[in-house]
Design a protein around this motif. Structure first.
Motif, PDB file in Angstrom:
ATOM      1  N   VAL A 149       0.926  -1.267  -0.188  1.00 16.04           N
ATOM      2  CA  VAL A 149      -0.106  -0.378  -0.095  1.00 16.04           C
ATOM      3  C   VAL A 149       1.004   1.079   0.059  1.00 16.04           C
ATOM      4  O   VAL A 149       1.693   1.832   0.691  1.00 16.04           O
ATOM      5  N   ALA A 150       0.825   2.466  -0.640  1.00 12.89           N
ATOM      6  CA  ALA A 150       1.133   3.916  -0.859  1.00 12.89           C
ATOM      7  C   ALA A 150       0.353   5.020  -0.639  1.00 12.89           C
ATOM      8  O   ALA A 150      -0.993   4.341  -1.305  1.00 12.89           O
ATOM      9  N   LYS A 151       1.120   5.398  -0.254  1.00 12.13           N
ATOM     10  CA  LYS A 151      -0.360   6.826   0.223  1.00 12.13           C
ATOM     11  C   LYS A 151       0.793   7.683  -0.097  1.00 12.13           C
ATOM     12  O   LYS A 151       1.433   8.147   0.674  1.00 12.13           O
ATOM     13  N   SER A 152      -0.042   8.978   0.172  1.00 12.41           N
ATOM     14  CA  SER A 152       1.082  10.475  -0.065  1.00 12.41           C
ATOM     15  C   SER A 152       0.897  10.829   1.186  1.00 12.41           C
ATOM     16  O   SER A 152       2.604  11.242   1.639  1.00 12.41           O
ATOM     17  N   SER A 153       0.722   9.622   2.680  1.00 10.70           N
ATOM     18  CA  SER A 153       1.504  10.556   3.965  1.00 10.70           C
ATOM     19  C   SER A 153       0.780   8.709   4.672  1.00 10.70           C
ATOM     20  O   SER A 153      -0.219   8.836   4.634  1.00 10.70           O
ATOM     21  N   THR A 154       1.934   8.651   6.330  1.00  6.63           N
ATOM     22  CA  THR A 154       1.531   7.912   6.814  1.00  6.63           C
ATOM     23  C   THR A 154      -0.311   8.040   7.095  1.00  6.63           C
ATOM     24  O   THR A 154      -0.997   7.487   7.708  1.00  6.63           O
ATOM     25  N   ASP A 155      -0.780   9.181   7.287  1.00 10.27           N
ATOM     26  CA  ASP A 155      -1.857   9.400   8.105  1.00 10.27           C
ATOM     27  C   ASP A 155      -2.912   9.891   6.769  1.00 10.27           C
ATOM     28  O   ASP A 155      -4.618  10.404   7.945  1.00 10.27           O
ATOM     29  N   ASN A 156      -2.653   9.777   6.013  1.00 12.19           N
ATOM     30  CA  ASN A 156      -4.268   9.788   4.690  1.00 12.19           C
ATOM     31  C   ASN A 156      -4.443   7.930   4.476  1.00 12.19           C
ATOM     32  O   ASN A 156      -3.969   7.637   4.451  1.00 12.19           O
ATOM     33  N   ALA A 157      -5.834   8.279   4.626  1.00 11.28           N
ATOM     34  CA  ALA A 157      -6.288   7.056   5.051  1.00 11.28           C
ATOM     35  C   ALA A 157      -6.644   6.984   2.527  1.00 11.28           C
ATOM     36  O   ALA A 157      -7.149   5.940   2.620  1.00 11.28           O
ATOM     37  N   THR A 158      -6.147   7.578   1.726  1.00 10.54           N
ATOM     38  CA  THR A 158      -5.993   6.937   0.912  1.00 10.54           C
ATOM     39  C   THR A 158      -5.932   6.940   0.341  1.00 10.54           C
ATOM     40  O   THR A 158      -4.206   7.314   0.031  1.00 10.54           O
ATOM     41  N   ALA A 159      -5.536   5.291  -0.524  1.00 11.77           N
ATOM     42  CA  ALA A 159      -4.271   4.711  -1.057  1.00 11.77           C
ATOM     43  C   ALA A 159      -3.683   4.833  -2.904  1.00 11.77           C
ATOM     44  O   ALA A 159      -4.991   5.161  -3.541  1.00 11.77           O
ATOM     45  N   LEU A 160      -2.684   4.726  -2.939  1.00 14.56           N
ATOM     46  CA  LEU A 160      -2.669   5.680  -4.311  1.00 14.56           C
ATOM     47  C   LEU A 160      -1.779   3.953  -5.162  1.00 14.56           C
ATOM     48  O   LEU A 160      -2.594   4.396  -6.295  1.00 14.56           O
TER      49      LEU A 160
ATOM     50  N   ARG B 141       3.243  12.611  -7.067  1.00 11.94           N
ATOM     51  CA  ARG B 141       4.768  13.509  -7.488  1.00 11.94           C
ATOM     52  C   ARG B 141       5.461  11.233  -6.747  1.00 11.94           C
ATOM     53  O   ARG B 141       6.678  11.019  -7.093  1.00 11.94           O
ATOM     54  N   ASP B 142       5.075  11.645  -5.159  1.00  9.72           N
ATOM     55  CA  ASP B 142       5.536  10.801  -4.062  1.00  9.72           C
ATOM     56  C   ASP B 142       4.629  10.601  -3.328  1.00  9.72           C
ATOM     57  O   ASP B 142       3.994  11.169  -2.691  1.00  9.72           O
ATOM     58  N   ALA B 143       5.089   9.546  -2.874  1.00 10.81           N
ATOM     59  CA  ALA B 143       4.147   8.882  -1.643  1.00 10.81           C
ATOM     60  C   ALA B 143       5.341   7.442  -1.018  1.00 10.81           C
ATOM     61  O   ALA B 143       6.381   7.457  -1.028  1.00 10.81           O
ATOM     62  N   VAL B 144       5.169   7.194   0.408  1.00 13.02           N
ATOM     63  CA  VAL B 144       5.465   5.924   1.400  1.00 13.02           C
ATOM     64  C   VAL B 144       4.452   5.095   1.109  1.00 13.02           C
ATOM     65  O   VAL B 144       3.296   5.073   0.747  1.00 13.02           O
ATOM     66  N   PHE B 145       5.247   3.754   0.933  1.00 15.57           N
ATOM     67  CA  PHE B 145       4.841   2.522   1.209  1.00 15.57           C
ATOM     68  C   PHE B 145       5.048   1.706   2.073  1.00 15.57           C
ATOM     69  O   PHE B 145       6.016   2.002   2.720  1.00 15.57           O
ATOM     70  N   ASN B 146       4.628   0.123   2.095  1.00 16.68           N
ATOM     71  CA  ASN B 146       4.525  -0.388   3.364  1.00 16.68           C
ATOM     72  C   ASN B 146       4.627  -2.417   2.984  1.00 16.68           C
ATOM     73  O   ASN B 146       3.132  -1.682   1.810  1.00 16.68           O
ATOM     74  N   LEU B 147       5.426  -3.082   2.992  1.00 18.55           N
ATOM     75  CA  LEU B 147       5.205  -4.236   1.293  1.00 18.55           C
ATOM     76  C   LEU B 147       5.065  -4.757   3.032  1.00 18.55           C
ATOM     77  O   LEU B 147       5.893  -5.155   3.676  1.00 18.55           O
ATOM     78  N   ARG B 148       4.581  -5.766   3.208  1.00 19.57           N
ATOM     79  CA  ARG B 148       4.035  -7.044   4.353  1.00 19.57           C
ATOM     80  C   ARG B 148       4.018  -8.233   3.536  1.00 19.57           C
ATOM     81  O   ARG B 148       3.034  -8.317   2.878  1.00 19.57           O
ATOM     82  N   VAL B 149       4.514  -9.083   4.786  1.00 17.07           N
ATOM     83  CA  VAL B 149       4.119 -11.049   4.137  1.00 17.07           C
ATOM     84  C   VAL B 149       3.192 -11.800   4.959  1.00 17.07           C
ATOM     85  O   VAL B 149       3.259 -10.648   5.963  1.00 17.07           O
ATOM     86  N   LYS B 150       1.992 -12.252   4.558  1.00 12.98           N
ATOM     87  CA  LYS B 150       1.277 -13.032   5.239  1.00 12.98           C
ATOM     88  C   LYS B 150       1.912 -13.997   5.175  1.00 12.98           C
ATOM     89  O   LYS B 150       1.571 -14.939   4.081  1.00 12.98           O
ATOM     90  N   TRP B 151       2.177 -14.928   6.136  1.00 14.18           N
ATOM     91  CA  TRP B 151       3.130 -16.758   6.183  1.00 14.18           C
ATOM     92  C   TRP B 151       1.201 -17.109   6.164  1.00 14.18           C
ATOM     93  O   TRP B 151       0.166 -16.817   7.286  1.00 14.18           O
ATOM     94  N   PRO B 152       1.581 -18.662   6.115  1.00 12.03           N
ATOM     95  CA  PRO B 152       0.797 -19.271   5.733  1.00 12.03           C
ATOM     96  C   PRO B 152       0.831 -20.183   6.821  1.00 12.03           C
ATOM     97  O   PRO B 152       1.266 -20.130   8.183  1.00 12.03           O
TER      98      PRO B 152
END
Length: 118
Positions: free
Chosen positions: A41-52, A84-95
């Protein structure tokens, strides 16, 4: 598990296909990602609710092959990126049984460079 914090941004060129692959190793050995699911998920900022950007292994945009994780965003989609700019998190859900363990994999910034042909 702490996420890998990228010092350099992931760079998307507007109007071009974005493709990036990582191989996950621990102690020099490939990590078994069989059955693991990823979500970015990437957003314009960590406190923004809208995913880019919202990519998953279940719906589209992320594939896993062995210990390699690949992100792919088609040019028709990146053409619409006017931000033009966003922050992102990439997470893993294990089996495993529910509730499944979820860990952060990577965090950082994404930048979009304007494309001349976009």
């Amino acid at each position: 598990m702490l996420p890998y914090v990228r010092k350099d941004p992931l760079t998307i060129v507007q109007g071009c296909t974005f493709l990036h692959t990582w191989e996950w190793t621990a102690g020099g050995q490939p990590v078994d990602l069989t059955g693991a699911e990823f979500e970015l998920v990437a957003k314009s900022s960590t406190d923004n609710a809208t995913a880019l950007i919202h990519l998953t292994t279940a719906n589209a945009g992320i594939t896993v092959n062995g210990n390699a994780i690949t992100l792919r965003i088609e040019e028709a989609i990146t053409r619409t990126y006017i931000w033009r700019d966003a922050v992102f998190n990439l997470r893993v859900k294990w089996p495993g049984p529910e509730p499944r363990r979820v860990d952060p994999f990577m965090t950082g910034r994404i930048e979009v460079l304007p494309g001349v042909l976009a």
